[in-house]
Motif scaffolding. Structure first.
Motif, short mmCIF file in Angstrom:
data_model
loop_
_atom_site.label_atom_id
_atom_site.label_comp_id
_atom_site.label_asym_id
_atom_site.label_seq_id
_atom_site.Cartn_x
_atom_site.Cartn_y
_atom_site.Cartn_z
N LYS A 277 0.82 -1.21 0.00
CA LYS A 277 0.00 0.00 0.00
C LYS A 277 0.86 1.27 0.00
O LYS A 277 0.55 2.25 -0.67
N ASN A 278 1.94 1.23 0.75
CA ASN A 278 2.74 2.45 0.92
C ASN A 278 3.82 2.66 -0.11
O ASN A 278 4.38 3.76 -0.20
N SER A 279 4.15 1.61 -0.86
CA SER A 279 5.23 1.79 -1.84
C SER A 279 4.71 1.71 -3.27
O SER A 279 5.42 2.08 -4.21
N GLU A 280 3.48 1.15 -3.41
CA GLU A 280 2.93 0.90 -4.74
C GLU A 280 3.73 -0.15 -5.51
O GLU A 280 3.56 -0.33 -6.71
N ALA A 281 4.65 -0.86 -4.82
CA ALA A 281 5.36 -1.96 -5.49
C ALA A 281 4.40 -3.13 -5.63
O ALA A 281 3.48 -3.30 -4.84
N MET A 282 4.63 -3.96 -6.66
CA MET A 282 3.83 -5.18 -6.81
C MET A 282 4.35 -6.21 -5.81
O MET A 282 5.53 -6.58 -5.84
N VAL A 283 3.48 -6.65 -4.90
CA VAL A 283 3.93 -7.56 -3.84
C VAL A 283 3.13 -8.87 -3.90
O VAL A 283 1.90 -8.86 -3.79
N HIS A 284 3.83 -9.97 -4.10
CA HIS A 284 3.23 -11.30 -3.96
C HIS A 284 3.46 -11.68 -2.50
O HIS A 284 4.60 -11.84 -2.07
N CYS A 285 2.38 -11.78 -1.75
CA CYS A 285 2.51 -11.78 -0.29
C CYS A 285 2.21 -13.14 0.34
O CYS A 285 1.18 -13.76 0.04
N TRP A 286 3.08 -13.57 1.20
CA TRP A 286 2.92 -14.83 1.96
C TRP A 286 1.83 -14.62 3.02
O TRP A 286 1.74 -13.53 3.60
N PRO A 287 1.05 -15.65 3.31
CA PRO A 287 -0.07 -15.42 4.25
C PRO A 287 0.23 -15.75 5.72
O PRO A 287 -0.64 -16.21 6.46
N GLY A 288 1.45 -15.51 6.18
CA GLY A 288 1.78 -15.81 7.59
C GLY A 288 1.28 -14.74 8.54
O GLY A 288 0.77 -13.69 8.13
N ARG A 289 1.40 -15.03 9.84
CA ARG A 289 0.93 -14.03 10.82
C ARG A 289 1.70 -14.14 12.12
O ARG A 289 2.19 -15.20 12.49
N CYS A 290 1.75 -13.02 12.79
CA CYS A 290 2.29 -12.99 14.15
C CYS A 290 1.07 -13.15 15.07
O CYS A 290 0.15 -12.32 15.01
N ILE A 291 1.09 -14.16 15.91
CA ILE A 291 -0.11 -14.41 16.73
C ILE A 291 -0.37 -13.29 17.73
O ILE A 291 -1.48 -13.13 18.21
N VAL A 292 0.65 -12.52 18.03
CA VAL A 292 0.48 -11.43 19.01
C VAL A 292 -0.19 -10.23 18.33
O VAL A 292 -1.23 -9.74 18.77
#
Ligand code: 13P
Ligand code: SF4
Length: 357
Positions: A190-205
């Motif tokens: 969102k902030n760079s406008e770069a094309m990002v293929h994003c992994w769906p991991g998460r920090c549980i905290v």
């Protein structure tokens, strides 16, 4: 927003969490402060603690001449220290990073079982498979990954630099394969406008911070500034007055003329913020609950494994508590880490990004 969530990778649904210290254990641990301090001095050890370790551990780092910081600063300081014995109070990727950057130093951790849910969301096999699926993308791994994943990445980055790096890669017209945090991935897209293929991991905290409840807290404290770590969900980040790494949040709270803050990151950071801003009102951002119980209560369960009792034990007998990284992995992993540190140094000094990065 040029964001593409990737599919086909194995993300654990839940995690086996270690038990938190009971208040009684915590009191017993606090009594070990003087012994731990004396041992650090006797062994000439350098204690590097993350802001998410408990306040006794942070106080020990302060009083022993050690260091408290975010993951980027920990890496830098560990590399630059002239001490040959480094104790990393944090989670395993932080210990591995210290060892990769300083192979000749002995790196110990109070508990080698201190995981990170993000690290656990990204196996090296899945990562290699995705690299093959997106061969034209530049692979950017968050620092919260294993040494094996780092060894296969083009870049490593921490939260304090992630947007700047994405902007830089966008200026080079590069697409990004980002691992492993979905929220940080979406934030940088969102902030760079770069094309990002994003992994769906998460920090549980951080994934547990909740925007509806946050809106209620804000209503009761309408003048508060909301400070958020970018591992939090997009709806929480959208409400933030400031988004940044742990150090950047601390810095913002110090410099801001506001006197009330609602803070969405791990709650042990309050130790340092209270110290820096004793007259300001600090409010913990609310977390989602499951059957009436909060999932992590804004406490990282793995950071909580860093007790003084364990630190004393490993200083007396380091066997089995030392971090080792295979040399072939280390020589590959140091390249993107070194790239990150040089990129960060250029940003900090205001110099042009070196052409050979
Ligand atoms: P920082 O880079 O802000 O220290 O974050 C590390 C981390 O584990 C956040 O959950
Ligand atoms: Fe990992 Fe989250 Fe703990 Fe940070 S707070 S170490 S990202 S599990």
């Amino acid at each position: 927003m040029p964001l593409h969530m990737i599919e086909g990778v194995t993300i654990p649904v839940d995690f086996k969490l270690p038990d938190a210290m009971t208040p009684e254990q915590k009191r017993e641990d606090d009594k070990l402060f003087d012994e731990a301090l004396a041992l650090l001095k006797e062994k000439n050890a350098f204690l590097i603690a993350h802001y998410y370790t408990n306040d006794t551990m942070q106080r020990l780092a302060e009083e022993s001449g050690g260091f408290i910081g975010d993951s980027l600063e920990m890496a830098r300081v560990g590399r630059d220290s002239d001490k040959n014995l480094i104790v990393v109070a944090g989670v395993r990727f932080m210990g591995e990073t210290a060892k990769i950057l300083s192979p000749h130093k002995q790196v110990l951790m109070p508990d080698l079982e201190a995981e990170c849910s993000l690290d656990l969301c990204c196996s090296v096999d899945d990562f290699v498979a995705m690299k093959n699926k997106y061969p034209n993308a530049t692979t950017v791994a968050y620092a919260n990954t294993s040494a094996k994943v780092k060894a296969k990445a083009d870049w490593i980055v921490t939260s304090s630099l992630a947007v700047e790096l994405a902007e830089y890669l966008k200026s080079r017209k590069e697409e990004i394969l980002w691992v492993p945090d979905r929220h940080l991935g979406s934030y940088i897209a969102k902030n760079s406008e770069a094309m990002v293929h994003c992994w769906p991991g998460r920090c549980i905290v951080h994934d547990a911070f909740e925007s509806n409840a946050l809106a209620f807290v804000l209503k009761e404290n309408p003048n508060a500034k909301i400070l958020v770590h970018p591992e939090a969900p997009e709806s929480v980040v959208a409400m933030a007055d400031f988004v940044g790494s742990t150090s950047q949040i601390l810095d913002y709270a110090k410099k801001s003329s506001s006197d009330t803050f609602i803070i969405a990151t791990e709650r042990n950071i309050f130790y340092k913020i209270k110290q820096a801003c004793p007259d300001k009102k600090l409010i913990e951002a609310p977390v989602a609950s499951l059957n009436g119980h909060c999932i992590s209560c804004a406490n990282c369960p793995w950071m909580g494994l860093n007790s003084l009792a364990k630190l004393i034990k490993i200083l007396k007998d380091p066997k089995g508590h030392e971090i080792f990284v295979d040399e072939d992995i280390r020589v590959d992993a140091i390249k993107p880490l070194d790239r990150m540190l040089r990129f960060s140094a250029a940003l900090k000094s205001g110099n042009e990004i070196p052409k050979d990065l």
